[in-house]
Design a protein around this motif. Structure first.
Motif, PDB file in Angstrom:
ATOM      1  N   VAL A  72       0.726  -1.308  -0.093  1.00 48.11           N
ATOM      2  CA  VAL A  72       0.185   0.246  -0.004  1.00 48.11           C
ATOM      3  C   VAL A  72       0.912   0.955  -0.053  1.00 48.11           C
ATOM      4  O   VAL A  72       1.483   1.493   1.175  1.00 48.11           O
ATOM      5  CB  VAL A  72      -0.885  -0.147   1.374  1.00 48.11           C
ATOM      6  CG1 VAL A  72      -1.703   1.318   1.352  1.00 48.11           C
ATOM      7  CG2 VAL A  72      -1.845  -1.170   1.145  1.00 48.11           C
ATOM      8  N   GLU A  74       1.836   5.412  -1.586  1.00 48.06           N
ATOM      9  CA  GLU A  74       1.476   6.730  -1.548  1.00 48.06           C
ATOM     10  C   GLU A  74       0.282   6.564  -2.964  1.00 48.06           C
ATOM     11  O   GLU A  74      -0.548   7.282  -2.815  1.00 48.06           O
ATOM     12  CB  GLU A  74       2.426   7.586  -1.895  1.00 48.06           C
ATOM     13  CG  GLU A  74       3.250   7.912  -0.689  1.00 48.06           C
ATOM     14  CD  GLU A  74       2.287   8.316   0.796  1.00 48.06           C
ATOM     15  OE1 GLU A  74       1.406   9.029   0.705  1.00 48.06           O
ATOM     16  OE2 GLU A  74       2.638   7.742   1.732  1.00 48.06           O
ATOM     17  N   LEU A  77      -2.859   4.987  -1.968  1.00 48.94           N
ATOM     18  CA  LEU A  77      -3.407   5.815  -1.132  1.00 48.94           C
ATOM     19  C   LEU A  77      -3.952   7.076  -1.577  1.00 48.94           C
ATOM     20  O   LEU A  77      -5.498   7.445  -1.341  1.00 48.94           O
ATOM     21  CB  LEU A  77      -2.643   6.331   0.179  1.00 48.94           C
ATOM     22  CG  LEU A  77      -1.926   5.288   1.131  1.00 48.94           C
ATOM     23  CD1 LEU A  77      -1.007   5.766   2.047  1.00 48.94           C
ATOM     24  CD2 LEU A  77      -3.451   4.657   1.798  1.00 48.94           C
ATOM     25  N   GLN A  82      -7.433   7.218   2.250  1.00 49.43           N
ATOM     26  CA  GLN A  82      -6.678   6.673   3.310  1.00 49.43           C
ATOM     27  C   GLN A  82      -6.965   5.534   3.904  1.00 49.43           C
ATOM     28  O   GLN A  82      -7.899   4.873   3.605  1.00 49.43           O
ATOM     29  CB  GLN A  82      -7.278   7.881   4.409  1.00 49.43           C
ATOM     30  CG  GLN A  82      -8.362   7.622   4.951  1.00 49.43           C
ATOM     31  CD  GLN A  82      -8.810   8.518   6.323  1.00 49.43           C
ATOM     32  OE1 GLN A  82      -8.386   9.759   6.066  1.00 49.43           O
ATOM     33  NE2 GLN A  82      -9.474   8.329   7.460  1.00 49.43           N
ATOM     34  N   TRP A  83      -5.779   4.943   4.588  1.00 50.41           N
ATOM     35  CA  TRP A  83      -5.939   3.673   5.282  1.00 50.41           C
ATOM     36  C   TRP A  83      -6.465   3.946   6.657  1.00 50.41           C
ATOM     37  O   TRP A  83      -6.422   4.939   7.209  1.00 50.41           O
ATOM     38  CB  TRP A  83      -4.688   3.241   5.483  1.00 50.41           C
ATOM     39  CG  TRP A  83      -4.412   1.825   6.074  1.00 50.41           C
ATOM     40  CD1 TRP A  83      -4.198   1.412   7.147  1.00 50.41           C
ATOM     41  CD2 TRP A  83      -4.425   0.704   5.126  1.00 50.41           C
ATOM     42  NE1 TRP A  83      -4.092   0.134   7.472  1.00 50.41           N
ATOM     43  CE2 TRP A  83      -4.273  -0.451   6.069  1.00 50.41           C
ATOM     44  CE3 TRP A  83      -4.889   0.499   3.803  1.00 50.41           C
ATOM     45  CZ2 TRP A  83      -4.514  -1.578   5.569  1.00 50.41           C
ATOM     46  CZ3 TRP A  83      -4.977  -0.899   3.542  1.00 50.41           C
ATOM     47  CH2 TRP A  83      -4.690  -1.828   4.180  1.00 50.41           C
ATOM     48  N   TRP A  85      -8.468   0.816   4.749  1.00 54.82           N
ATOM     49  CA  TRP A  85      -9.593   0.569   3.473  1.00 54.82           C
ATOM     50  C   TRP A  85     -10.700  -0.033   4.025  1.00 54.82           C
ATOM     51  O   TRP A  85     -10.463  -0.979   4.975  1.00 54.82           O
ATOM     52  CB  TRP A  85      -8.887   0.097   2.298  1.00 54.82           C
ATOM     53  CG  TRP A  85      -7.847   1.243   1.614  1.00 54.82           C
ATOM     54  CD1 TRP A  85      -7.692   2.335   1.796  1.00 54.82           C
ATOM     55  CD2 TRP A  85      -6.828   0.600   0.601  1.00 54.82           C
ATOM     56  NE1 TRP A  85      -6.602   2.759   0.964  1.00 54.82           N
ATOM     57  CE2 TRP A  85      -6.279   1.649   0.391  1.00 54.82           C
ATOM     58  CE3 TRP A  85      -6.530  -0.883   0.151  1.00 54.82           C
ATOM     59  CZ2 TRP A  85      -5.184   1.693  -0.673  1.00 54.82           C
ATOM     60  CZ3 TRP A  85      -5.367  -0.972  -0.647  1.00 54.82           C
ATOM     61  CH2 TRP A  85      -4.896   0.248  -1.136  1.00 54.82           C
TER      62      TRP A  85
END
Length: 190
Positions: A72, A74, A77, A82-83, A85
């Protein structure tokens, strides 16, 4: 060679249909056995060429010798958000990895809390389809302990100790674990 001359002698002694049946069965078998035992380079290269052609016709992908790590990053994302998910999205990712031929999918993610979008059922369904391993983190704080809700699938560990050793194992002793939600851990099975 003696076997081949014996087969020819048998063929000469038989008449009509027996000769035809015997020659259609014995000669190809003896020829194939001889080529298998004394494999000339021309037969070997022909065999390789036929095998390559069959693979091209079958449209198979060659197996990978390596481990593929999906990170995961940039870019992910910024594309997805954003994390962490949503769990349904991770479930779809697992399904896609299966479709691409992943033999084992190991998630270095701990799903310790319920999904804020209430999509745990969808991830559990993806996990139930098999070949997925979930991780958990060991804790070394003696007061933490393993929560009762943990469903762990530990690997069995064989340890050998020499008689002169003190009896202490050379490993740290974990006091507990942070693990995935029970419904997800049971669905994964490993």
């Amino acid at each position: 060679m003696r076997l081949l001359s014996h087969a020819i002698a048998v063929l000469k002694s038989r008449s009509g249909n027996h000769l035809l049946i015997l020659s259609c069965g014995v000669i190809p078998v003896l020829l194939a056995a001889g080529l298998a035992l004394f494999r000339p380079t021309s037969v070997s290269s022909l065999d390789d060429a036929v095998y390559d052609t069959v693979l091209r016709w079958a449209h198979t992908k060659p197996p990978s010798d390596g481990v593929v790590i999906i990170d995961v990053d940039e870019r992910s994302l910024s594309t997805i958000g954003q994390w962490p998910w949503r769990r349904d999205l991770i479930g779809r990712l697992i399904g896609r990895l299966r479709e691409e031929g992943a033999s084992i999918i190991a998630l270095d993610i701990i799903f310790a809390e319920p999904d804020r979008y209430e999509r745990d059922d969808e991830l559990a369904e993806a996990l139930r389809q098999g070949r997925v391993v979930l991780g958990y983190a060991l804790t070394f704080d003696a007061t933490a302990g393993t929560p009762d809700r943990c469903v762990l699938h530990p690997l069995s560990l064989a340890m050998l100790q020499l008689p002169e050793e003190s009896g202490d194992t050379p490993f740290f002793r974990a006091a507990g674990a942070v693990c995935a939600l029970p419904m997800l851990a049971q669905a994964a099975g490993a």
